[in-house]
Write an enzyme that holds these catalytic residues in place. Structure first.
Site, PDB file in Angstrom:
ATOM      1  N   ILE A  89       0.846  -1.193   0.000  1.00 28.47           N
ATOM      2  CA  ILE A  89       0.000   0.000   0.000  1.00 28.47           C
ATOM      3  C   ILE A  89       0.880   1.241   0.000  1.00 28.47           C
ATOM      4  O   ILE A  89       1.786   1.361   0.825  1.00 28.47           O
ATOM      5  CB  ILE A  89      -0.923   0.017   1.241  1.00 28.47           C
ATOM      6  CG1 ILE A  89      -1.768  -1.256   1.286  1.00 28.47           C
ATOM      7  CG2 ILE A  89      -1.787   1.268   1.265  1.00 28.47           C
ATOM      8  CD1 ILE A  89      -2.447  -1.501   2.621  1.00 28.47           C
ATOM      9  N   CYS A  90       0.605   2.163  -0.920  1.00 25.27           N
ATOM     10  CA  CYS A  90       1.317   3.440  -0.958  1.00 25.27           C
ATOM     11  C   CYS A  90       0.485   4.449  -0.171  1.00 25.27           C
ATOM     12  O   CYS A  90      -0.521   4.958  -0.659  1.00 25.27           O
ATOM     13  CB  CYS A  90       1.514   3.903  -2.398  1.00 25.27           C
ATOM     14  SG  CYS A  90       2.459   5.430  -2.510  1.00 25.27           S
ATOM     15  N   LEU A  91       0.903   4.669   1.055  1.00 27.94           N
ATOM     16  CA  LEU A  91       0.188   5.577   1.955  1.00 27.94           C
ATOM     17  C   LEU A  91       1.228   6.257   2.827  1.00 27.94           C
ATOM     18  O   LEU A  91       2.032   5.575   3.474  1.00 27.94           O
ATOM     19  CB  LEU A  91      -0.826   4.787   2.791  1.00 27.94           C
ATOM     20  CG  LEU A  91      -1.737   5.559   3.726  1.00 27.94           C
ATOM     21  CD1 LEU A  91      -2.612   6.552   2.965  1.00 27.94           C
ATOM     22  CD2 LEU A  91      -2.616   4.598   4.518  1.00 27.94           C
TER      23      LEU A  91
END
Length: 138
Positions: A89-91
């Protein structure tokens, strides 16, 4: 490592005490390893994910809460900010914007918000990011 165990036990107790507080999130600690957790999150309403239940895997570093947990989707999901093969996840809060004030519950809330409001400018899934950008132009 002692501080991280204390924090994890605190979060575990909170999760047990407030199981019904947030019906969209279910957090489960691995019985044999407090550094491994699973979450089940409900897809946000008024999105293509509505009605779905998505499984997340949490791998907790020994330096937690000073370092963020590694969180990935176990459920396959087509989303600009989720790698389609690994579930990464790109967060920002899972990277450079992490703060020890975040809890597993609040991380799950942030992921649900990301599901509802993707960030196509920083995609991990380029195909999904391009589709999203095309939709925004139409």
């Amino acid at each position: 490592m002692q501080a991280s165990r204390a924090r994890l036990f605190k979060e575990y107790k909170e999760v047990q005490r407030e199981k019904s507080a947030d019906p969209d999130i279910q957090l489960i600690c691995d019985d044999s390893n407090i550094f491994k957790w699973t979450a089940l999150i409900k897809g946000p309403s008024e999105t293509p994910y509505e009605g779905g239940v998505f499984q997340l895997a949490f791998a907790i570093p020994e330096q937690y809460p000073l370092l963020p947990p590694q969180v990935r989707f176990l459920t396959k999901i087509f989303h600009p900010n989720v790698h389609f093969k690994t579930g990464e996840i790109c967060l920002d809060i899972l990277k450079n914007a992490w703060s020890p004030a975040w809890t597993f519950q609040s991380v799950c809330r942030a992921i649900i918000a990301l599901m509802a409001h993707p960030e196509p400018d920083s995609p991990l899934n380029c195909d999904s990011g391009h589709i999203r950008n095309i939709k925004l132009l139409l």
